[in-house]
Motif scaffolding. Structure first.
Motif, PDB file in Angstrom:
ATOM      1  N   HIS A 241      -4.881   3.683  -6.241  1.00  0.00           N
ATOM      2  CA  HIS A 241      -5.076   4.613  -5.267  1.00  0.00           C
ATOM      3  C   HIS A 241      -3.519   4.818  -5.086  1.00  0.00           C
ATOM      4  O   HIS A 241      -2.987   5.990  -4.828  1.00  0.00           O
ATOM      5  CB  HIS A 241      -5.475   4.104  -4.021  1.00  0.00           C
TER       6      HIS A 241
ATOM      7  N   ASN B 228       0.506   3.351   6.248  1.00  0.00           N
ATOM      8  CA  ASN B 228      -0.974   4.028   6.785  1.00  0.00           C
ATOM      9  C   ASN B 228      -2.177   3.350   6.591  1.00  0.00           C
ATOM     10  O   ASN B 228      -3.172   3.671   6.967  1.00  0.00           O
ATOM     11  CB  ASN B 228      -0.937   5.546   6.503  1.00  0.00           C
ATOM     12  N   GLN B 229      -2.163   2.302   5.539  1.00  0.00           N
ATOM     13  CA  GLN B 229      -3.275   2.018   4.743  1.00  0.00           C
ATOM     14  C   GLN B 229      -2.974   0.635   4.359  1.00  0.00           C
ATOM     15  O   GLN B 229      -2.524   0.596   3.041  1.00  0.00           O
ATOM     16  CB  GLN B 229      -4.056   3.045   4.045  1.00  0.00           C
ATOM     17  N   ASN B 230      -3.266  -0.473   4.918  1.00  0.00           N
ATOM     18  CA  ASN B 230      -2.631  -2.020   4.233  1.00  0.00           C
ATOM     19  C   ASN B 230      -3.574  -2.419   3.087  1.00  0.00           C
ATOM     20  O   ASN B 230      -3.081  -3.060   2.439  1.00  0.00           O
ATOM     21  CB  ASN B 230      -2.164  -2.774   5.271  1.00  0.00           C
ATOM     22  N   ASP B 231      -4.952  -1.928   3.089  1.00  0.00           N
ATOM     23  CA  ASP B 231      -5.648  -2.402   1.973  1.00  0.00           C
ATOM     24  C   ASP B 231      -5.607  -1.239   0.718  1.00  0.00           C
ATOM     25  O   ASP B 231      -6.637  -1.337   0.032  1.00  0.00           O
ATOM     26  CB  ASP B 231      -7.177  -2.307   2.499  1.00  0.00           C
ATOM     27  N   VAL B 232      -4.928  -0.604   0.520  1.00  0.00           N
ATOM     28  CA  VAL B 232      -4.366   0.408  -0.339  1.00  0.00           C
ATOM     29  C   VAL B 232      -4.759  -0.516  -2.003  1.00  0.00           C
ATOM     30  O   VAL B 232      -3.784  -1.499  -1.986  1.00  0.00           O
ATOM     31  CB  VAL B 232      -3.006   1.161  -0.329  1.00  0.00           C
TER      32      VAL B 232
ATOM     33  N   LYS C 290      -1.622   8.590  -5.337  1.00  0.00           N
ATOM     34  CA  LYS C 290      -0.628   9.027  -4.299  1.00  0.00           C
ATOM     35  C   LYS C 290       0.539   9.635  -4.611  1.00  0.00           C
ATOM     36  O   LYS C 290       1.041  10.634  -4.136  1.00  0.00           O
ATOM     37  CB  LYS C 290      -0.768   8.021  -3.110  1.00  0.00           C
TER      38      LYS C 290
ATOM     39  N   TYR D 264       1.425  -5.155   3.883  1.00  0.00           N
ATOM     40  CA  TYR D 264       2.291  -4.998   5.161  1.00  0.00           C
ATOM     41  C   TYR D 264       3.664  -4.752   4.941  1.00  0.00           C
ATOM     42  O   TYR D 264       4.543  -5.203   4.297  1.00  0.00           O
ATOM     43  CB  TYR D 264       1.977  -6.135   6.233  1.00  0.00           C
TER      44      TYR D 264
ATOM     45  N   VAL E   5       2.936   5.222   2.371  1.00  0.00           N
ATOM     46  CA  VAL E   5       1.446   4.808   2.122  1.00  0.00           C
ATOM     47  C   VAL E   5       0.798   3.599   2.650  1.00  0.00           C
ATOM     48  O   VAL E   5       0.080   3.352   3.300  1.00  0.00           O
ATOM     49  CB  VAL E   5       1.135   4.884   0.550  1.00  0.00           C
TER      50      VAL E   5
END
Length: 223
Positions: free
Chosen positions: A50, A42-46, A54, A88, A39
């Motif tokens: 959220h 794919n999306q570092n500002d998760v 997931k 990251y 996760v």
């Protein structure tokens, strides 16, 4: 037909690690860690909420695993405006994700191979005894594997009995919650993963034991 079966196989392999009923704590830890790393990649500002959605776990558990990844040096955190955080993967994190992915695929394919083998043994017994109408017992990935393997044989799958699911259909088959309402069948195949022993006990109380078939991979005690 080939692409439909291939798509279903991919779905099965994506779900197996989470549903095999004898999974140990290390398997669960590795599965959640892998999901977190995927996760974040794919999306570092998760957000943590959220992330919890997931993973399908409580917010507190997601936060605990995220902190563990940071402490292990797999993930680094950077503060962003508006009290947000960016996550990251470190080089160690990327290496760990690759290792866990390889382990995951090995576990999945090993399960599929062993499940297919134990299902095939039963199907050969069906053919030898000329059984024609088979009732699956349990909505699960094992039922999907059994469905795929059934294409090589001439018997019919008449439905799926599962007293614990709210599904009405699965694998294009009717799901029945009450065994008395099941279509006529010659034999039943236990395909539950999470409650296999309990479901076997229920079947054993209501139908003749000799028509209850259990894949060896489930390790059910018939006594």
């Amino acid at each position: 037909m080939f692409f439909n079966l291939q798509s279903r196989l991919v779905h099965i392999l994506n779900a197996i690690v989470y549903t095999v009923h004898h999974m140990n704590n290390k398997d669960k830890d590795d599965s959640l860690t892998l999901e977190i790393l995927q996760v974040i990649e794919n999306q570092n500002d998760v957000t943590q909420r959220h992330l919890a959605d997931k993973l399908g776990v409580a917010l507190g558990l997601a936060n605990s695993y995220l902190k563990r990844c940071v402490l292990k040096g797999l993930v680094k955190v950077q503060q962003a405006p508006a009290n947000r955080y960016l996550y990251y993967l470190t080089l160690k994190g990327f290496a760990e994700k690759s290792r866990l992915t390889a382990d995951y695929l090995s576990t999945s394919f090993n399960f599929y191979r062993d499940a297919s083998s134990s299902i095939t043994q039963i199907y050969q017994q069906y053919e030898a005894t000329c059984l024609k109408r088979i009732l699956f017992c349990g909505v699960s990935e094992l039922a999907e594997i059994a469905s795929i393997r059934s294409h090589d044989y001439k018997f019919n799958i008449v439905g799926i009995f599962d007293p614990l699911t709210d599904k009405k259909n699965f694998l294009d088959l009717q799901v029945i919650n009450d065994l008395k309402k099941a279509p006529v069948f010659d034999a039943c195949l236990v395909t539950s993963l999470s409650d296999a022993q309990e479901l076997f006990a229920l079947l054993n109380k209501n139908i003749a034991p000799e028509i209850i078939y259990v894949p060896s991979i489930l390790g059910i005690n018939r006594n």
